[in-house]
Design an enzyme around this catalytic site. Structure first.
Site, mmCIF file in Angstrom:
data_model
loop_
_atom_site.group_PDB
_atom_site.id
_atom_site.type_symbol
_atom_site.label_atom_id
_atom_site.label_comp_id
_atom_site.label_asym_id
_atom_site.label_seq_id
_atom_site.Cartn_x
_atom_site.Cartn_y
_atom_site.Cartn_z
ATOM 1 N N ASP A 42 -8.548 10.902 -6.415
ATOM 2 C CA ASP A 42 -7.393 11.585 -5.569
ATOM 3 C C ASP A 42 -7.426 13.034 -6.749
ATOM 4 O O ASP A 42 -6.415 12.791 -7.469
ATOM 5 C CB ASP A 42 -6.309 11.064 -4.996
ATOM 6 C CG ASP A 42 -6.655 10.038 -3.807
ATOM 7 O OD1 ASP A 42 -7.796 9.445 -3.952
ATOM 8 O OD2 ASP A 42 -5.719 9.741 -3.148
ATOM 9 N N LYS A 67 -6.953 15.613 1.829
ATOM 10 C CA LYS A 67 -5.608 14.856 1.818
ATOM 11 C C LYS A 67 -4.597 15.905 1.836
ATOM 12 O O LYS A 67 -4.511 16.810 1.125
ATOM 13 C CB LYS A 67 -5.527 13.982 0.351
ATOM 14 C CG LYS A 67 -4.183 13.147 0.463
ATOM 15 C CD LYS A 67 -4.239 12.290 -0.800
ATOM 16 C CE LYS A 67 -3.031 11.662 -1.136
ATOM 17 N NZ LYS A 67 -3.339 10.851 -2.641
ATOM 18 N N LYS A 125 -6.816 12.221 4.955
ATOM 19 C CA LYS A 125 -5.735 11.143 4.282
ATOM 20 C C LYS A 125 -4.403 12.020 4.489
ATOM 21 O O LYS A 125 -4.056 12.806 3.548
ATOM 22 C CB LYS A 125 -6.168 10.724 3.067
ATOM 23 C CG LYS A 125 -5.003 9.716 2.184
ATOM 24 C CD LYS A 125 -5.372 9.421 0.737
ATOM 25 C CE LYS A 125 -4.484 8.608 0.297
ATOM 26 N NZ LYS A 125 -4.681 8.114 -1.141
#
Length: 319
Positions: A156, A219, A255
C-alpha cells in the site's frame, strides 16, 4: 488476492482521460445518500453480506506501539475472524472464513508472514513514507523492496499530494510508475489520501493517473487524515474505475480505509460496489476494506442474527 486476477499493466499518461472531467459534489452526495438509505438487507441475507465483508477486510494495525505479539494476535484473528459457535449456528462453520489480508508496517511483515504461514492469507505492508509520503523517492522505493523481501504480497503506497494539488500529473505518474515497477510481483494499492486533495475533481484525476501508472487497487486514505473514507469520495473513485475499465478493459480494485467502524458502514460500501460496478466488485480480489475495529462490530451483529441479543463489544475483541 486471487492469483488468477489479471494485473493492471497501466498505460502511457493520457491526460485527455481526466483533465476535462469535473465532479459535482452535491450530485455525488445526493447519489450516495440514496445508496445509504435505499437498500435494506435483512436476516440471512444480511448475514451473508456481512460474511462477505469479512472476507474483504484488510485487518490492520498501524500504530507506533505495534509489537510482534500484537501482530501475532491480529493474525490469529484473521485466521478465525468469527467465533466458531456463531459460524456453526449460521450454517457456515466449514467455509474456512478468513479476512482478505493483514496490513502492517514493513518491520512487522516478517512476524505477520510467520503467523499466517499455511493460511493463504496475504500480508499487506504500507510503504513509501506512510502516512505523509514526504521522504525522498529513493528511500520510498527502498522501503517497498524491503517489505517485498520480507514476504509482503501486497504493498500500500502513498502518493505525493503536492503533485495533485499543483496539477503536476507527469510527476505523479512517474512516481507511481516507479513504485509499481519496484513492487514486482506484489500487488500495489495506491493510497490517494483523498481528505487532503481538496476537491472530488482532484480525487477523480488522481485516481485515473494512478491506474494509468499501473495501480492494481486505488485506496481512499491512510486512516491518518482528518477526513478519511466517505461515500461521495468512494463514488468518485469507483466511477473512475468504471471509466478506466471501459477505456482499457482492465478491472482495478478499490479499497476504502479509515472511518469504517460499524456493520452498517460495511453494508453501505458493499451496496455502493454492487450498484455501481456489480457483483464482481464485492469479491476480495477487487474490493478490500482497510479496518481494525470494524470486524468486532460485524461479529457482534452476526451474534445478534443468531441469538437476537447484542453482546457487549468486549466479547468480540480483536486480540
Amino acid at each position: 488476492m486471487s492469483e488468477s486476477h489479471e494485473r493492471n499493466p497501466g498505460t502511457p499518461l493520457e491526460r485527455g482521460w481526466f483533465e476535462d472531467v469535473q465532479i459535482n459534489r452535491s450530485a455525488a452526495e445526493r447519489r450516495t445518500a440514496l445508496i445509504a438509505s435505499g437498500r435494506t438487507v435483512k436476516k440471512k441475507h444480511q448475514a451473508a453480506w456481512l460474511l462477505r465483508a469479512i472476507q474483504c477486510i484488510d485487518l490492520t494495525t498501524l500504530s507506533g506501539d505495534d509489537t510482534p505479539g500484537r501482530v501475532r494476535r491480529l493474525c490469529n484473528k484473521a485466521r478465525q475472524p468469527v467465533r466458531q459457535d456463531i459460524l456453526d449456528a449460521l450454517g457456515v462453520g466449514d467455509i474456512g472464513l478468513t479476512t482478505g489480508a493483514v496490513c502492517v508496517y514493513p518491520t512487522m511483515v516478517p512476524h505477520a508472514v510467520k503467523a499466517l504461514e499455511g493460511s493463504g492469507i496475504p500480508v499487506a505492508s504500507v510503504a513509501t513514507g506512510f502516512p505523509a509520503g514526504l521522504t525522498p523517492l529513493p528511500q520510498r522505493l527502498a522501503e517497498i523492496r524491503y517489505a517485498v523481501e520480507q514476504g509482503a504480497a501486497e504493498i500500500d503506497i502513498v502518493i505525493t499530494r503536492e503533485h495533485v494539488l499543483l496539477g503536476n500529473w507527469q510527476a505523479l505518474y512517474d512516481e507511481i510508475r516507479a513504485m509499481r515497477e519496484t513492487c514486482g510481483e506484489a500487488h500495489m494499492k495506491a493510497i490517494l489520501a483523498t481528505g487532503e486533495l481538496g476537491t472530488l475533481t482532484n480525487v477523480y484525476r488522481a485516481s485515473m493517473v494512478a491506474m494509468q501508472a499501473g495501480a492494481d487497487f486505488i485506496k481512499t486514505s491512510t486512516g491518518k487524515e482528518p477526513e478519511n473514507a466517505t461515500l461521495p469520495v468512494s463514488l468518485t473513485m469507483v466511477r473512475a474505475l468504471r471509466d478506466y475499465r471501459d477505456l482499457t478493459g482492465h478491472n482495478i480494485g478499490f479499497k476504502p480505509a479509515g472511518g469504517l467502524r460499524t456493520a452498517k458502514d460495511a453494508m453501505n460500501w458493499l451496496a455502493l460496489m454492487k450498484e455501481e460496478l456489480g457483483g464482481p466488485w464485492m469479491e476480495p480480489h477487487l474490493f478490500r476494506i482497510g479496518a481494525s475495529s470494524l470486524l468486532a462490530d460485524i461479529e457482534r451483529q452476526l451474534e445478534h442474527n443468531v441469538t437476537g441479543r447484542y453482546a457487549s463489544a468486549e466479547h468480540h475483541a480483536l486480540s
